[in-house]
Design a protein around this motif. Structure first.
Motif, PDB file in Angstrom:
ATOM      1  N   THR A 266     -20.687  -9.999   8.633  1.00 16.48           N
ATOM      2  CA  THR A 266     -20.192  -9.097   7.374  1.00 16.48           C
ATOM      3  C   THR A 266     -18.899  -7.773   7.982  1.00 16.48           C
ATOM      4  OG1 THR A 266     -21.744  -7.391   7.068  1.00 16.48           O
ATOM      5  CG2 THR A 266     -22.128  -9.525   5.831  1.00 16.48           C
ATOM      6  N   TRP A 267     -18.217  -7.642   7.191  1.00 12.62           N
ATOM      7  CA  TRP A 267     -17.005  -6.538   7.830  1.00 12.62           C
ATOM      8  C   TRP A 267     -16.336  -6.097   6.130  1.00 12.62           C
ATOM      9  CZ3 TRP A 267     -16.025  -7.322  12.983  1.00 12.62           C
ATOM     10  CH2 TRP A 267     -16.586  -8.833  13.549  1.00 12.62           C
ATOM     11  N   ASP A 268     -16.421  -4.864   7.121  1.00 16.58           N
ATOM     12  CA  ASP A 268     -15.958  -3.865   6.216  1.00 16.58           C
ATOM     13  C   ASP A 268     -15.272  -2.967   6.189  1.00 16.58           C
ATOM     14  OD1 ASP A 268     -15.157  -2.623   3.754  1.00 16.58           O
ATOM     15  OD2 ASP A 268     -17.192  -2.264   3.027  1.00 16.58           O
ATOM     16  N   TYR A 269     -14.024  -1.894   6.000  1.00 14.81           N
ATOM     17  CA  TYR A 269     -13.570  -0.940   6.731  1.00 14.81           C
ATOM     18  C   TYR A 269     -14.073   1.258   6.670  1.00 14.81           C
ATOM     19  CZ  TYR A 269      -9.622  -3.904   8.054  1.00 14.81           C
ATOM     20  OH  TYR A 269      -8.826  -4.613   8.512  1.00 14.81           O
ATOM     21  N   ASP A 270     -14.554   1.282   7.433  1.00 15.86           N
ATOM     22  CA  ASP A 270     -14.813   2.357   7.505  1.00 15.86           C
ATOM     23  C   ASP A 270     -13.971   3.575   7.136  1.00 15.86           C
ATOM     24  OD1 ASP A 270     -17.398   1.958   8.001  1.00 15.86           O
ATOM     25  OD2 ASP A 270     -17.685   2.308   9.820  1.00 15.86           O
ATOM     26  N   GLY A 271     -13.943   4.511   6.236  1.00 15.02           N
ATOM     27  CA  GLY A 271     -12.975   5.121   5.703  1.00 15.02           C
ATOM     28  C   GLY A 271     -12.922   6.080   4.545  1.00 15.02           C
ATOM     29  N   GLN A 272     -12.014   7.189   4.427  1.00 17.49           N
ATOM     30  CA  GLN A 272     -12.622   8.009   3.197  1.00 17.49           C
ATOM     31  C   GLN A 272     -12.239   7.356   2.168  1.00 17.49           C
ATOM     32  OE1 GLN A 272     -13.464  10.473   2.233  1.00 17.49           O
ATOM     33  NE2 GLN A 272     -13.270  10.071   0.072  1.00 17.49           N
ATOM     34  N   LYS A 273     -13.111   6.098   0.951  1.00 19.65           N
ATOM     35  CA  LYS A 273     -12.953   5.104   0.330  1.00 19.65           C
ATOM     36  C   LYS A 273     -12.186   5.890  -1.377  1.00 19.65           C
ATOM     37  CE  LYS A 273     -14.505   1.316   2.350  1.00 19.65           C
ATOM     38  NZ  LYS A 273     -15.813   0.272   2.353  1.00 19.65           N
ATOM     39  N   LEU A 274     -12.771   7.132  -1.283  1.00 19.17           N
ATOM     40  CA  LEU A 274     -13.269   7.326  -2.519  1.00 19.17           C
ATOM     41  C   LEU A 274     -11.428   8.255  -3.218  1.00 19.17           C
ATOM     42  CD1 LEU A 274     -16.765   8.559  -3.184  1.00 19.17           C
ATOM     43  CD2 LEU A 274     -15.550   6.571  -4.620  1.00 19.17           C
ATOM     44  N   ILE A 275     -10.946   7.763  -3.995  1.00 17.54           N
ATOM     45  CA  ILE A 275      -9.839   9.330  -4.057  1.00 17.54           C
ATOM     46  C   ILE A 275      -9.294   8.874  -5.006  1.00 17.54           C
ATOM     47  CG2 ILE A 275      -8.077   7.769  -2.189  1.00 17.54           C
ATOM     48  CD1 ILE A 275      -6.990   6.637  -4.184  1.00 17.54           C
ATOM     49  N   SER A 276      -9.199  10.998  -6.092  1.00 14.53           N
ATOM     50  CA  SER A 276      -9.069  11.542  -7.341  1.00 14.53           C
ATOM     51  C   SER A 276      -7.514  11.819  -7.356  1.00 14.53           C
ATOM     52  CB  SER A 276      -9.857  12.725  -7.747  1.00 14.53           C
ATOM     53  OG  SER A 276     -10.257  13.353  -8.834  1.00 14.53           O
ATOM     54  N   ILE A 277      -7.156  11.243  -8.209  1.00 13.56           N
ATOM     55  CA  ILE A 277      -5.405  11.817  -8.823  1.00 13.56           C
ATOM     56  C   ILE A 277      -5.792  12.513 -10.499  1.00 13.56           C
ATOM     57  CG2 ILE A 277      -3.447  10.341 -10.235  1.00 13.56           C
ATOM     58  CD1 ILE A 277      -3.952   9.177  -6.537  1.00 13.56           C
ATOM     59  N   SER A 278      -5.158  13.754 -10.055  1.00 13.84           N
ATOM     60  CA  SER A 278      -4.843  14.758 -11.142  1.00 13.84           C
ATOM     61  C   SER A 278      -3.846  14.349 -12.387  1.00 13.84           C
ATOM     62  CB  SER A 278      -4.304  16.022 -10.228  1.00 13.84           C
ATOM     63  OG  SER A 278      -3.229  15.880  -9.759  1.00 13.84           O
ATOM     64  N   THR A 279      -3.154  13.968 -11.488  1.00 14.58           N
ATOM     65  CA  THR A 279      -2.377  13.560 -13.516  1.00 14.58           C
ATOM     66  C   THR A 279      -1.650  12.202 -13.346  1.00 14.58           C
ATOM     67  OG1 THR A 279      -0.508  14.547 -12.018  1.00 14.58           O
ATOM     68  CG2 THR A 279      -1.305  16.191 -13.880  1.00 14.58           C
ATOM     69  N   GLN A 280      -1.129  11.493 -14.163  1.00 16.42           N
ATOM     70  CA  GLN A 280      -0.226   9.628 -14.233  1.00 16.42           C
ATOM     71  C   GLN A 280       0.633  10.409 -13.300  1.00 16.42           C
ATOM     72  OE1 GLN A 280       0.655   8.584 -18.412  1.00 16.42           O
ATOM     73  NE2 GLN A 280       0.934   6.601 -17.711  1.00 16.42           N
ATOM     74  N   GLN A 281       1.243   9.336 -12.677  1.00 14.77           N
ATOM     75  CA  GLN A 281       2.546   9.388 -11.959  1.00 14.77           C
ATOM     76  C   GLN A 281       3.014   8.044 -10.934  1.00 14.77           C
ATOM     77  OE1 GLN A 281       1.645  11.973  -8.216  1.00 14.77           O
ATOM     78  NE2 GLN A 281      -0.359  12.016  -9.027  1.00 14.77           N
ATOM     79  N   MET A 282       4.130   8.050 -10.935  1.00 13.52           N
ATOM     80  CA  MET A 282       3.968   6.984  -9.449  1.00 13.52           C
ATOM     81  C   MET A 282       3.714   6.996  -8.496  1.00 13.52           C
ATOM     82  SD  MET A 282       5.677   3.668  -9.401  1.00 13.52           S
ATOM     83  CE  MET A 282       6.942   3.642 -10.882  1.00 13.52           C
ATOM     84  N   ILE A 283       2.791   6.080  -7.623  1.00 16.86           N
ATOM     85  CA  ILE A 283       2.492   6.163  -6.601  1.00 16.86           C
ATOM     86  C   ILE A 283       3.395   5.184  -5.474  1.00 16.86           C
ATOM     87  CG2 ILE A 283       0.259   5.937  -4.892  1.00 16.86           C
ATOM     88  CD1 ILE A 283       0.126   8.276  -6.736  1.00 16.86           C
ATOM     89  N   SER A 284       3.688   5.577  -4.404  1.00 21.10           N
ATOM     90  CA  SER A 284       4.203   4.734  -3.164  1.00 21.10           C
ATOM     91  C   SER A 284       3.044   4.589  -1.962  1.00 21.10           C
ATOM     92  CB  SER A 284       5.703   5.145  -2.691  1.00 21.10           C
ATOM     93  OG  SER A 284       6.164   5.337  -3.151  1.00 21.10           O
ATOM     94  N   ILE A 285       2.518   3.057  -1.955  1.00 20.99           N
ATOM     95  CA  ILE A 285       2.189   3.029  -1.304  1.00 20.99           C
ATOM     96  C   ILE A 285       2.181   2.254   0.269  1.00 20.99           C
ATOM     97  CG2 ILE A 285       1.111   0.679  -1.976  1.00 20.99           C
ATOM     98  CD1 ILE A 285      -1.803   1.033  -1.253  1.00 20.99           C
ATOM     99  N   GLU A 286       1.920   2.452   1.111  1.00 19.10           N
ATOM    100  CA  GLU A 286       2.005   2.031   2.673  1.00 19.10           C
ATOM    101  C   GLU A 286       0.834   2.098   3.257  1.00 19.10           C
ATOM    102  OE1 GLU A 286       4.309   4.324   5.371  1.00 19.10           O
ATOM    103  OE2 GLU A 286       5.818   4.312   3.516  1.00 19.10           O
ATOM    104  N   ILE A 287       0.574   0.272   3.816  1.00 16.92           N
ATOM    105  CA  ILE A 287      -0.490  -0.022   4.666  1.00 16.92           C
ATOM    106  C   ILE A 287       0.423  -0.633   6.055  1.00 16.92           C
ATOM    107  CG2 ILE A 287      -2.096  -1.877   4.951  1.00 16.92           C
ATOM    108  CD1 ILE A 287      -2.055  -1.576   1.531  1.00 16.92           C
ATOM    109  N   ASN A 288       0.158  -0.194   6.638  1.00 14.47           N
ATOM    110  CA  ASN A 288       0.574  -0.222   8.185  1.00 14.47           C
ATOM    111  C   ASN A 288      -0.555  -0.969   9.010  1.00 14.47           C
ATOM    112  OD1 ASN A 288       1.217  -0.339  11.431  1.00 14.47           O
ATOM    113  ND2 ASN A 288       1.828   1.684  11.148  1.00 14.47           N
ATOM    114  N   PRO A 289      -0.925  -2.312   9.094  1.00 11.77           N
ATOM    115  CA  PRO A 289      -1.797  -3.281  10.309  1.00 11.77           C
ATOM    116  C   PRO A 289      -2.224  -2.913  11.847  1.00 11.77           C
ATOM    117  CG  PRO A 289       0.052  -4.776   9.518  1.00 11.77           C
ATOM    118  CD  PRO A 289       0.431  -2.864   8.980  1.00 11.77           C
TER     119      PRO A 289
END
Length: 142
Positions: free
Chosen positions: A104-127
């Protein structure tokens, strides 16, 4: 008396199954971002990017990787007052049963995030060079 002994456990089993379906429906409705990266055309200069609106709250990354997924997946989130970056590493876990072996496969790393206010978020994913390996990435309200 014997009928009651049989009927009561059956009713309890049906209730438990019904509740588990109900809970899984609630979890799937809280997805705030989803992408399945399985096509190199989704990347521009080797990076997938998008944006979405997020409310104040706690969130968790969920992945659906396989053995061909990128070994390293760098994800960056940037907003008006939010900046997050993590280099997730693919980890395979061997499972051995009496008759077979599988991973079985999974990714290790910091998976929990906390956002303090409503906002527009830009996401970049680099493989990190592996644009052919498929992986699904979700951000789910925690």
């Amino acid at each position: 008396m014997n009928k009651k002994i049989i009927i009561i456990p059956m009713v309890l089993i049906i209730v438990v199954i019904g509740l588990s379906f109900n809970q899984s429906d609630k979890k799937s409705s809280n997805v705030i971002f989803h992408v399945t990266l399985a096509d190199p055309d989704l990347y521009k200069n080797g990076i997938y990017s998008n944006s979405f609106t997020v409310n104040k709250g706690n969130y968790i990354f969920k992945f659906v990787p396989n053995g061909d997924s990128p070994q390293s997946l760098t994800i960056s989130l940037k907003g008006k007052d939010y900046d997050f970056s993590e280099n997730f590493k693919l980890k395979g876990t061997l499972h051995q049963t009496g008759m077979s072996e599988y991973y079985t496969w999974d990714y290790d790393g910091q998976k929990l995030i906390s956002i303090s206010t409503q906002q527009m978020i830009s996401i970049e994913i680099n493989p990190n060079g592996n644009e052919l390996g498929s992986v699904s990435v979700d951000i789910i309200e925690n």
